[in-house]
Design a protein around this motif. Structure first.
Motif, mmCIF file in Angstrom:
data_model
loop_
_atom_site.group_PDB
_atom_site.id
_atom_site.type_symbol
_atom_site.label_atom_id
_atom_site.label_comp_id
_atom_site.label_asym_id
_atom_site.label_seq_id
_atom_site.Cartn_x
_atom_site.Cartn_y
_atom_site.Cartn_z
ATOM 1 N N UNK A 289 6.998 -38.275 -24.854
ATOM 2 C CA UNK A 289 7.203 -38.186 -23.862
ATOM 3 C C UNK A 289 9.046 -38.026 -23.992
ATOM 4 N N UNK A 290 8.937 -37.629 -22.459
ATOM 5 C CA UNK A 290 10.443 -36.645 -22.574
ATOM 6 C C UNK A 290 11.590 -37.735 -21.599
ATOM 7 N N UNK A 291 12.432 -38.228 -23.026
ATOM 8 C CA UNK A 291 13.622 -38.933 -22.004
ATOM 9 C C UNK A 291 14.463 -37.957 -21.491
ATOM 10 N N UNK A 292 14.481 -37.447 -22.105
ATOM 11 C CA UNK A 292 15.553 -36.333 -20.986
ATOM 12 C C UNK A 292 15.432 -36.356 -19.675
ATOM 13 N N UNK A 293 13.873 -35.672 -19.735
ATOM 14 C CA UNK A 293 13.744 -35.739 -18.344
ATOM 15 C C UNK A 293 13.663 -37.055 -17.478
ATOM 16 N N UNK A 294 13.320 -38.380 -18.642
ATOM 17 C CA UNK A 294 13.040 -39.474 -17.361
ATOM 18 C C UNK A 294 14.618 -39.727 -16.821
ATOM 19 N N UNK A 295 15.680 -39.741 -17.575
ATOM 20 C CA UNK A 295 16.443 -40.195 -17.496
ATOM 21 C C UNK A 295 17.340 -39.231 -16.215
ATOM 22 N N UNK A 296 17.453 -37.824 -16.151
ATOM 23 C CA UNK A 296 17.830 -37.107 -15.584
ATOM 24 C C UNK A 296 16.964 -37.295 -14.046
ATOM 25 N N UNK A 297 15.958 -37.507 -14.166
ATOM 26 C CA UNK A 297 15.189 -38.091 -12.564
ATOM 27 C C UNK A 297 15.577 -39.360 -12.122
ATOM 28 N N UNK A 298 15.872 -40.385 -12.789
ATOM 29 C CA UNK A 298 16.349 -41.324 -12.544
ATOM 30 C C UNK A 298 18.035 -41.289 -11.939
ATOM 31 N N UNK A 299 18.410 -40.604 -13.023
ATOM 32 C CA UNK A 299 20.124 -40.574 -13.024
ATOM 33 C C UNK A 299 20.280 -39.661 -11.416
ATOM 34 N N UNK A 300 19.476 -38.727 -10.863
ATOM 35 C CA UNK A 300 19.414 -37.903 -9.956
ATOM 36 C C UNK A 300 19.469 -38.208 -8.715
ATOM 37 N N UNK A 301 18.469 -39.878 -8.946
ATOM 38 C CA UNK A 301 17.682 -40.161 -7.643
ATOM 39 C C UNK A 301 18.621 -41.222 -7.786
ATOM 40 N N UNK A 302 19.273 -41.883 -8.459
ATOM 41 C CA UNK A 302 20.564 -42.865 -8.400
ATOM 42 C C UNK A 302 21.676 -42.673 -7.893
ATOM 43 N N UNK A 303 22.122 -41.208 -7.830
ATOM 44 C CA UNK A 303 23.361 -40.885 -7.037
ATOM 45 C C UNK A 303 22.795 -40.697 -6.531
ATOM 46 N N UNK A 304 21.580 -40.104 -5.535
ATOM 47 C CA UNK A 304 21.566 -40.193 -3.981
ATOM 48 C C UNK A 304 21.261 -40.353 -3.371
ATOM 49 N N UNK A 305 21.047 -41.923 -3.458
ATOM 50 C CA UNK A 305 20.516 -43.641 -3.497
ATOM 51 C C UNK A 305 21.360 -43.540 -2.870
ATOM 52 N N UNK A 306 22.304 -44.124 -4.269
ATOM 53 C CA UNK A 306 23.706 -45.122 -4.212
ATOM 54 C C UNK A 306 24.298 -45.087 -2.919
ATOM 55 N N UNK A 307 24.707 -43.536 -2.536
ATOM 56 C CA UNK A 307 26.055 -42.711 -3.024
ATOM 57 C C UNK A 307 25.499 -42.995 -1.486
ATOM 58 N N UNK A 308 24.778 -41.851 -1.074
ATOM 59 C CA UNK A 308 24.135 -42.362 0.744
ATOM 60 C C UNK A 308 24.506 -43.251 1.056
ATOM 61 N N UNK A 309 23.933 -44.320 0.843
ATOM 62 C CA UNK A 309 22.952 -45.887 1.350
ATOM 63 C C UNK A 309 24.511 -46.375 1.339
ATOM 64 N N UNK A 310 25.327 -45.760 0.424
ATOM 65 C CA UNK A 310 26.154 -46.776 0.831
ATOM 66 C C UNK A 310 27.240 -46.294 2.072
ATOM 67 N N UNK A 311 27.355 -45.241 2.384
ATOM 68 C CA UNK A 311 28.028 -44.884 3.564
ATOM 69 C C UNK A 311 27.906 -45.347 4.696
ATOM 70 N N UNK A 312 26.851 -45.972 5.463
ATOM 71 C CA UNK A 312 26.314 -46.793 6.181
ATOM 72 C C UNK A 312 26.478 -47.929 6.065
ATOM 73 N N UNK A 313 28.006 -48.641 5.328
ATOM 74 C CA UNK A 313 27.415 -50.633 5.109
ATOM 75 C C UNK A 313 28.911 -50.897 5.851
#
Length: 501
Positions: A289-313
């Motif tokens: 199981x590639x943990x670095x790949x897993x964490x990287x994908x989760x981290x990238x998506x979380x940064x994008x979703x969290x920050x862009x969604x906050x713009x509209x709040x």
């Protein structure tokens, strides 16, 4: 049966030998009982006494945490038959948790909406102390059983805190959503743990057959088991896709509880994640199981979703809720380095984030009680009516964004440095993508964080009532000023905090 009986003296000896390294947790257990009995004997009017006992007791626990550093001069120590592991990073995590638990206990007593609760706040302090005990165990857990029990202990306390104002429909709804999402994630995690146990016959991260058993098993089953197990940890960290509960719960819960949910479980959750990853990362032949790949994908998506969604709040607490998802994704960058420098930068960043996030929610509570403003548009002109709060809010948001000179800037600089150093060593493309995403989303965060000072100082005020200020708010403002001072102090002299880690 005879073999089991012969092991009992050894088990007792191991447990007794672990107690000197478990002193802070013993104190927390005693503190829980003392606060509970104080509430029982003195009734609903004992809130002030319970608060003093809880805060004073946690100060004592913090001193015992510091004393543990001397016990670890000969290296890490396994406790209670390899159920927990005490090491210097774990002590640092516990110190951060205890410091902010004390601050939050004070915040609970100053929150206007919580003080109006018909049952009083005595029960709340009991719950908080119990949750801190669970957080300590989370930080040290290196066994799937102790991991699950610690997460459940913290989750139950969090459910009760989120729905503490049960007479308020919005708060009750937030608590119910939290319980439902938590129950599902708990069940999924338990299923993942059962799969791991069925494949390996072991629950211990560092001893037994866990790694070897997973290496010999079907990679698809291993990937499924690990992913399902990470769901429970992800619920505490609120990374995507385990983030659905965050906006509603953060908005519906009392502001002081929101400050708790957005800091303490998240700090302990990262410690738990590091404990879970460590045996896999340092096992040279691990490839299932590639943990670095897993964490990287989760981290990238979380940064994008969290920050862009906050713009509209518009709601301030909801905005900070989405931003916390973005911060989680950013901190995963440090975890993905799999290095000691990454852990040190993670500790610094979490402490800096906790200072700024708690202070921001304190000021949000202060302004809401003073004016009734709970969204960004209602902050128009408040910076001139409440200059101290306004200036502090600007500094805090600068830190959350990561601009100089603030603790948040130093935290982000350390994280970027650790990721870049790791990238130079192995040239992993995912680390490069993480850095690029982190830089872009930091710029995006300017658009929603700066909306607050923009309305406070650059737009005309609307109808507000500046005279409706509770006496307790002055104390709340004073604590916010102190936290703001700490943000600037750590921003100018980062070694004050960095030397601890």
């Amino acid at each position: 049966m005879n073999q089991l009986l012969s092991n009992i003296p050894l088990q007792i000896s191991n447990a007794l030998g672990s107690l000197p390294y478990f002193v802070p947790e013993v104190y927390l257990a005693v503190l829980f009982i003392v606060v509970l009995l104080t509430d029982l004997f003195y009734g609903r009017h004992s809130a002030w006494l319970c608060r003093i006992i809880a805060a004073g007791g946690l100060l004592l626990v913090l001193s015992k945490d510091i004393a543990q550093l001397q016990l670890l001069r000969f290296g890490p120590r396994f406790l209670f038959n390899d159920m927990m592991l005490l090491h210097q990073s774990a002590v640092s995590f516990k110190m951060i948790v205890d410091v902010f638990a004390i601050i939050l206990i004070i915040f609970f007593g100053l929150d206007g909406k919580l003080k109006k609760h018909s049952k009083g706040l005595s029960d709340l302090y009991t719950i908080v102390v119990a949750s801190v005990l669970g957080l300590h165990i989370m930080i040290m857990a290196v066994n799937l059983l102790s991991t699950y029990l610690a997460i459940e202990m913290v989750s139950l306390a969090s459910y009760l805190l989120a729905a503490y104002r049960s007479e308020n429909g919005f708060s009750a709804e937030a608590g119910l959503k939290y319980v439902l999402f938590g129950a599902v994630s708990s069940a999924v995690m338990l299923y993942g743990i059962s799969l791991i146990y069925s494949l390996t016959g072991s629950l211990s991260y560092f001893n037994g057959n866990l790694i070897d058993g997973l290496m010999a098993a079907n990679p698809v089953m291993v990937g499924m088991a690990i992913t399902l197990t990470l769901v429970g940890i992800g619920f505490k960290l609120s990374f995507v896709p385990m983030h659905f509960w965050v906006p509603d719960v953060y908005q519906g819960a009392p502001t002081a509880v929101t400050a708790y949910l957005s800091t303490l479980p998240k700090i302990a959750g990262f410690a738990l994640l590091i404990n879970f990853l460590t045996p896999f990362v340092f096992f040279a032949k691990w490839s299932a199981f590639d943990f670095r790949l897993f964490l990287s994908i989760i981290g990238i998506i979380s940064m994008i979703v969290g920050n862009f969604a906050a713009v509209w709040q518009k709601n301030v607490k909801r905005l900070l809720g989405y931003s916390s998802i973005g911060h989680t994704g950013f901190v995963l960058m440090a975890v993905a380095t799999f290095s000691q420098q990454g852990i040190s930068s993670l500790l610094f960043y979490l402490a800096a984030y906790a200072f700024a996030n708690v202070a921001a929610l304190m000021l949000a509570s202060y302004l809401e009680e003073a004016t009734g403003a709970d969204n960004v548009d209602a902050y128009k002109g408040l910076g001139f009516k409440y200059p101290v709060a306004g200036v502090c809010f600007v500094i805090i948001l600068i830190s959350l964004t990561g601009l100089p000179v603030s603790a948040g800037f130093n935290g982000k600089l350390l994280v970027f440095s650790s990721v870049y150093q790791s990238y130079e060593q192995n040239h992993n493309v995912w680390l490069l993508i993480l850095m690029i995403t982190g830089a872009i989303t930091t710029v995006v965060s300017l658009f929603y964080y700066l909306k607050i000072p923009l309305n406070m100082f650059l737009r005309k005020s609307e109808s507000v009532n500046p005279d409706n200020i509770f006496q307790s708010n002055k104390a709340l403002l004073s604590i916010s000023v102190f936290l703001t001072f700490m943000i600037l102090l750590i921003g100018i002299f980062p070694h004050f905090l960095a030397d601890l880690f």
